[in-house]
Design a protein around this motif. Structure first.
Motif, PDB file in Angstrom:
ATOM      1  N   GLN A 110       0.827  -1.208   0.000  1.00 27.46           N
ATOM      2  CA  GLN A 110       0.000   0.000   0.000  1.00 27.46           C
ATOM      3  C   GLN A 110       0.861   1.257   0.000  1.00 27.46           C
ATOM      4  O   GLN A 110       0.578   2.224  -0.720  1.00 27.46           O
ATOM      5  N   ARG A 111       1.924   1.238   0.786  1.00 28.45           N
ATOM      6  CA  ARG A 111       2.786   2.421   0.861  1.00 28.45           C
ATOM      7  C   ARG A 111       3.604   2.613  -0.407  1.00 28.45           C
ATOM      8  O   ARG A 111       3.921   3.751  -0.784  1.00 28.45           O
ATOM      9  N   LEU A 112       3.947   1.519  -1.069  1.00 30.03           N
ATOM     10  CA  LEU A 112       4.650   1.653  -2.346  1.00 30.03           C
ATOM     11  C   LEU A 112       3.722   2.237  -3.405  1.00 30.03           C
ATOM     12  O   LEU A 112       4.148   3.051  -4.236  1.00 30.03           O
ATOM     13  N   ARG A 113       2.452   1.867  -3.397  1.00 31.00           N
ATOM     14  CA  ARG A 113       1.480   2.467  -4.325  1.00 31.00           C
ATOM     15  C   ARG A 113       1.450   3.990  -4.132  1.00 31.00           C
ATOM     16  O   ARG A 113       1.410   4.761  -5.101  1.00 31.00           O
ATOM     17  N   CYS A 114       1.486   4.418  -2.875  1.00 26.74           N
ATOM     18  CA  CYS A 114       1.496   5.859  -2.577  1.00 26.74           C
ATOM     19  C   CYS A 114       2.793   6.507  -3.058  1.00 26.74           C
ATOM     20  O   CYS A 114       2.774   7.605  -3.630  1.00 26.74           O
ATOM     21  N   ARG A 115       3.909   5.847  -2.803  1.00 29.22           N
ATOM     22  CA  ARG A 115       5.197   6.430  -3.185  1.00 29.22           C
ATOM     23  C   ARG A 115       5.273   6.660  -4.693  1.00 29.22           C
ATOM     24  O   ARG A 115       5.762   7.695  -5.160  1.00 29.22           O
ATOM     25  N   VAL A 116       4.782   5.705  -5.448  1.00 29.68           N
ATOM     26  CA  VAL A 116       4.786   5.865  -6.910  1.00 29.68           C
ATOM     27  C   VAL A 116       3.890   7.036  -7.300  1.00 29.68           C
ATOM     28  O   VAL A 116       4.273   7.894  -8.098  1.00 29.68           O
ATOM     29  N   ASN A 117       2.700   7.098  -6.710  1.00 26.50           N
ATOM     30  CA  ASN A 117       1.716   8.115  -7.075  1.00 26.50           C
ATOM     31  C   ASN A 117       2.170   9.523  -6.705  1.00 26.50           C
ATOM     32  O   ASN A 117       2.045  10.457  -7.496  1.00 26.50           O
ATOM     33  N   PHE A 118       2.693   9.691  -5.495  1.00 21.58           N
ATOM     34  CA  PHE A 118       2.985  11.029  -4.990  1.00 21.58           C
ATOM     35  C   PHE A 118       4.413  11.491  -5.214  1.00 21.58           C
ATOM     36  O   PHE A 118       4.714  12.667  -5.010  1.00 21.58           O
ATOM     37  N   SER A 119       5.299  10.579  -5.633  1.00 26.91           N
ATOM     38  CA  SER A 119       6.697  10.961  -5.783  1.00 26.91           C
ATOM     39  C   SER A 119       7.301  10.555  -7.127  1.00 26.91           C
ATOM     40  O   SER A 119       7.905  11.373  -7.814  1.00 26.91           O
ATOM     41  N   ALA A 120       7.141   9.292  -7.491  1.00 27.07           N
ATOM     42  CA  ALA A 120       7.823   8.796  -8.700  1.00 27.07           C
ATOM     43  C   ALA A 120       7.174   9.279  -9.997  1.00 27.07           C
ATOM     44  O   ALA A 120       7.862   9.498 -10.991  1.00 27.07           O
ATOM     45  N   LEU A 121       5.834   9.430  -9.986  1.00 27.98           N
ATOM     46  CA  LEU A 121       5.135   9.874 -11.200  1.00 27.98           C
ATOM     47  C   LEU A 121       5.117  11.399 -11.261  1.00 27.98           C
ATOM     48  O   LEU A 121       4.159  12.059 -10.858  1.00 27.98           O
ATOM     49  N   ARG A 122       6.209  11.934 -11.752  1.00 27.59           N
ATOM     50  CA  ARG A 122       6.337  13.386 -11.899  1.00 27.59           C
ATOM     51  C   ARG A 122       6.157  13.729 -13.376  1.00 27.59           C
ATOM     52  O   ARG A 122       6.690  13.053 -14.254  1.00 27.59           O
ATOM     53  N   PHE A 123       5.375  14.776 -13.650  1.00 27.53           N
ATOM     54  CA  PHE A 123       5.137  15.164 -15.037  1.00 27.53           C
ATOM     55  C   PHE A 123       6.424  15.714 -15.663  1.00 27.53           C
ATOM     56  O   PHE A 123       7.363  16.102 -14.957  1.00 27.53           O
ATOM     57  N   THR A 124       6.450  15.775 -16.983  1.00 24.21           N
ATOM     58  CA  THR A 124       7.606  16.331 -17.687  1.00 24.21           C
ATOM     59  C   THR A 124       7.797  17.792 -17.302  1.00 24.21           C
ATOM     60  O   THR A 124       6.863  18.473 -16.858  1.00 24.21           O
ATOM     61  N   SER A 125       9.002  18.300 -17.484  1.00 28.68           N
ATOM     62  CA  SER A 125       9.297  19.692 -17.125  1.00 28.68           C
ATOM     63  C   SER A 125       8.423  20.661 -17.915  1.00 28.68           C
ATOM     64  O   SER A 125       8.011  21.702 -17.400  1.00 28.68           O
ATOM     65  N   GLN A 126       8.112  20.331 -19.169  1.00 27.20           N
ATOM     66  CA  GLN A 126       7.265  21.203 -19.995  1.00 27.20           C
ATOM     67  C   GLN A 126       5.866  21.333 -19.387  1.00 27.20           C
ATOM     68  O   GLN A 126       5.322  22.436 -19.273  1.00 27.20           O
ATOM     69  N   ILE A 127       5.288  20.214 -18.952  1.00 28.27           N
ATOM     70  CA  ILE A 127       3.958  20.240 -18.340  1.00 28.27           C
ATOM     71  C   ILE A 127       4.014  20.924 -16.983  1.00 28.27           C
ATOM     72  O   ILE A 127       3.154  21.762 -16.650  1.00 28.27           O
ATOM     73  N   GLU A 128       5.029  20.617 -16.179  1.00 26.20           N
ATOM     74  CA  GLU A 128       5.177  21.217 -14.849  1.00 26.20           C
ATOM     75  C   GLU A 128       5.298  22.734 -14.947  1.00 26.20           C
ATOM     76  O   GLU A 128       4.661  23.469 -14.190  1.00 26.20           O
ATOM     77  N   GLN A 129       6.126  23.215 -15.866  1.00 21.20           N
ATOM     78  CA  GLN A 129       6.349  24.652 -15.998  1.00 21.20           C
ATOM     79  C   GLN A 129       5.083  25.379 -16.441  1.00 21.20           C
ATOM     80  O   GLN A 129       4.755  26.451 -15.919  1.00 21.20           O
ATOM     81  N   LEU A 130       4.361  24.792 -17.397  1.00 19.66           N
ATOM     82  CA  LEU A 130       3.130  25.441 -17.863  1.00 19.66           C
ATOM     83  C   LEU A 130       2.066  25.402 -16.771  1.00 19.66           C
ATOM     84  O   LEU A 130       1.308  26.360 -16.597  1.00 19.66           O
ATOM     85  N   GLY A 131       2.013  24.308 -16.007  1.00 21.49           N
ATOM     86  CA  GLY A 131       1.079  24.228 -14.893  1.00 21.49           C
ATOM     87  C   GLY A 131       1.362  25.297 -13.853  1.00 21.49           C
ATOM     88  O   GLY A 131       0.438  25.954 -13.343  1.00 21.49           O
ATOM     89  N   LYS A 132       2.637  25.507 -13.534  1.00 24.00           N
ATOM     90  CA  LYS A 132       3.016  26.546 -12.561  1.00 24.00           C
ATOM     91  C   LYS A 132       2.631  27.928 -13.075  1.00 24.00           C
ATOM     92  O   LYS A 132       2.230  28.806 -12.295  1.00 24.00           O
ATOM     93  N   ARG A 133       2.750  28.105 -14.368  1.00 26.80           N
ATOM     94  CA  ARG A 133       2.393  29.407 -14.947  1.00 26.80           C
ATOM     95  C   ARG A 133       0.903  29.680 -14.806  1.00 26.80           C
ATOM     96  O   ARG A 133       0.490  30.797 -14.470  1.00 26.80           O
ATOM     97  N   VAL A 134       0.074  28.662 -15.066  1.00 23.41           N
ATOM     98  CA  VAL A 134      -1.379  28.824 -14.906  1.00 23.41           C
ATOM     99  C   VAL A 134      -1.705  29.153 -13.444  1.00 23.41           C
ATOM    100  O   VAL A 134      -2.513  30.054 -13.155  1.00 23.41           O
TER     101      VAL A 134
END
Length: 514
Positions: free
Chosen positions: A245-269
């Motif tokens: 269960q905790r590994l499922r969380c770790r993948v979801n909240f830490s390992a699955l990071r969006f690409t820098s292009q998506i992250e940067q545009l999201g921060k801009r919005v």
């Protein structure tokens, strides 16, 4: 006389020899002088060349530093007092933040039992949850996971690959202390995929982890490679080992990071929204595909009902074809309409001047259906209205990348309100719990439509209606709560990713009355 001549000859010879020696010394001296002069001349030439080269290098450095100063100005150079800066104030010096080198977790060493390939199905958030499940399964089986393949054949027909949405290198390296992940199969096994000889199968839905140990692992050991061609809800919500269960969380909240292009545009919005104050994200799930799939047609005209019905029959994997829309709505199984949503937000005393970001695709019925919501809350915005069309040109026809932007904005909102409990609503709800139980209004659609119908028929006054809505949702704000478990009915119980309580602070009964 002869002696005298001999003496004279001897003296003459001695004189000539002495003269020759003097001339030799003079010649030698002159030669040395010439050599010295030549050496000095060469030294001067070398010195001149060194000076010239040094001058050129110094000027080149100054030009480069000046260019860097123009480009990085406030961050690096323009805060420094210098000969080419007009402002020499020491107070303006900006110190660069220390960035610690990234420390990778140590690789986990284990005997590899084989290779697991997976093809995810569904929209972005359904695939996101599935990826978390597959990592946990691969770890438990001690196999090597191949980077998951994303769905390209569903309703949205998004051609995006994993690396187009998620930071694939971060995904691999951040989990290397748990499981080995490769971008592709080794060459000797890759040939099997090309020849279509890989063993492929859909695992049973809502399976316990023991199913994978006793049913899937022997197949991997036998065939070396197994391909799971369906991944939606293939691991049970409850009854799994805590480390799973905790590994499922770790993948979801830490390992699955969006690409820098998506992250940067999201921060801009998010910055554009924050500039104008607090904002609410409304996941208004009132798009054509949702209505066709669910069979919910409240507020639609005859032509629209026929269009939605044709669409439902056009997709064979949508099993339910004959649907009673009214009955389904009364059971709380339909997304709220824009008109119902406007009444609900008003009844909850949401500030009419707040910005409302619509996290959704194209609303079915367009402006006609959005009129009442826009009238009640004039500050309706979307990513398409906040950004230039050029900012979104790389995201066009990539619904999962668009959904990733909405996901980022939803996480950061002051209030998140989903009008239907689909995959995005559930996964965002759970992520906001993990981020500190951020306010998420979980609408009781069954009770709401009953109250709305009574208000519209004038059986309830506005004050009575508003009071009932607020009372119903007092403890439906994303508060800490226990996950509802219904044995043998996993579809009806609480979804793990909506309330991953194993990864949250311990639940205190005093926090909730439910």
């Amino acid at each position: 006389m002869c002696r005298i001549e001999k003496k004279s000859d001897r003296k003459s010879r001695e004189y000539k020899e002495e003269e020759r020696r003097e001339m030799g010394l003079k010649a030698t001296s002159e030669s040395r002088v010439e050599k010295l002069r030549s050496s000095m001349s060469r030294s001067r030439m070398k010195l001149w060349m060194i000076r010239a080269t040094t001058s050129v290098l110094l000027w080149t450095c100054i030009v480069q530093l000046t260019a860097l100063g123009d480009m990085w100005g406030p961050r690096v150079l323009k805060g420094w007092p210098s000969c080419f800066s007009g402002d020499s104030s020491v107070n303006n010096v900006v110190s660069l933040p220390f960035v610690a080198p990234r420390v990778l977790p140590p690789k986990r060493v284990y005997k590899n039992n084989g290779y697991l390939m997976v093809s995810c199905n569904g929209g972005l958030n359904q695939m996101r949850a599935a990826i978390c499940d597959m990592v946990a399964i691969a770890r438990y089986l001690n196999v090597t996971l191949i980077v998951p393949e994303l769905d390209k054949t569903s309703f949205w027909a998004d051609p995006s690959e994993f690396q187009d949405i998620f930071d694939v290198d971060h995904f691999i390296t951040s989990l290397r202390d748990e499981v080995r992940i490769l971008k592709e199969l080794p060459p000797r096994l890759k040939r099997r995929v090309e020849l279509a000889t890989v063993y492929s199968m859909p695992p049973i839905s809502w399976s316990d982890i023991s199913y994978y140990h006793y049913q899937i692992l022997p197949l991997i050991q036998r065939y070396k490679v197994v391909h799971l061609n369906r991944t939606d809800a293939r691991l049970a919500n409850n009854g799994q080992p805590l480390e799973i269960q905790r590994l499922r969380c770790r993948v979801n909240f830490s390992a699955l990071r969006f690409t820098s292009q998506i992250e940067q545009l999201g921060k801009r919005v998010i910055q554009l929204l924050r500039k104008n104050g607090p904002f609410l994200v409304l996941h208004l799930r009132y798009e054509m595909d949702m209505l066709a799939f669910s069979g919910c047609t409240q507020g639609c005209n005859k032509e629209e009902v026929e269009e939605l019905t044709r669409m439902r029959y056009a997709y064979p994997w949508w099993k339910e074809k004959i649907i009673n829309s009214d009955l389904k709505r009364k059971d709380g199984l339909c997304p709220l309409t824009p008109e119902e949503t406007a009444l609900t937000l008003r009844a909850l005393d949401i500030d009419p001047s707040i910005q409302i970001y619509i996290a959704a695709g194209e609303i079915y019925g367009g402006e006609r259906r959005m009129a009442s919501l826009a009238k009640a809350f004039p500050k309706l915005v979307r990513k398409e209205t906040l950004l230039e069309s050029s900012d979104l040109r790389f995201f066009q026809n990539h619904s999962s990348q668009m959904a990733a932007l909405d996901y980022l904005v939803s996480l950061e909102s002051d209030i998140f309100v989903p009008t239907y409990d689909g995959n995005m609503a559930k996964v965002v709800e759970g992520h906001r719990r993990f981020l500190g139980f951020k306010k998420t209004i979980l609408l009781d659609r069954g009770l709401l439509v009953s109250l709305i119908d009574k208000y519209n028929s004038e059986s309830l006054s506005w004050d009575e209606f508003s009071s009932a809505v607020k009372e119903t949702h007092a403890f439906r704000m994303g508060n800490p709560s226990k996950r509802l478990v219904i044995p043998d009915r996993p579809k009806e119980e609480d979804y793990f990713y909506a309330n991953p309580e194993e990864c949250l602070p311990p639940f205190d009964e005093s926090w909730s009355s439910t």
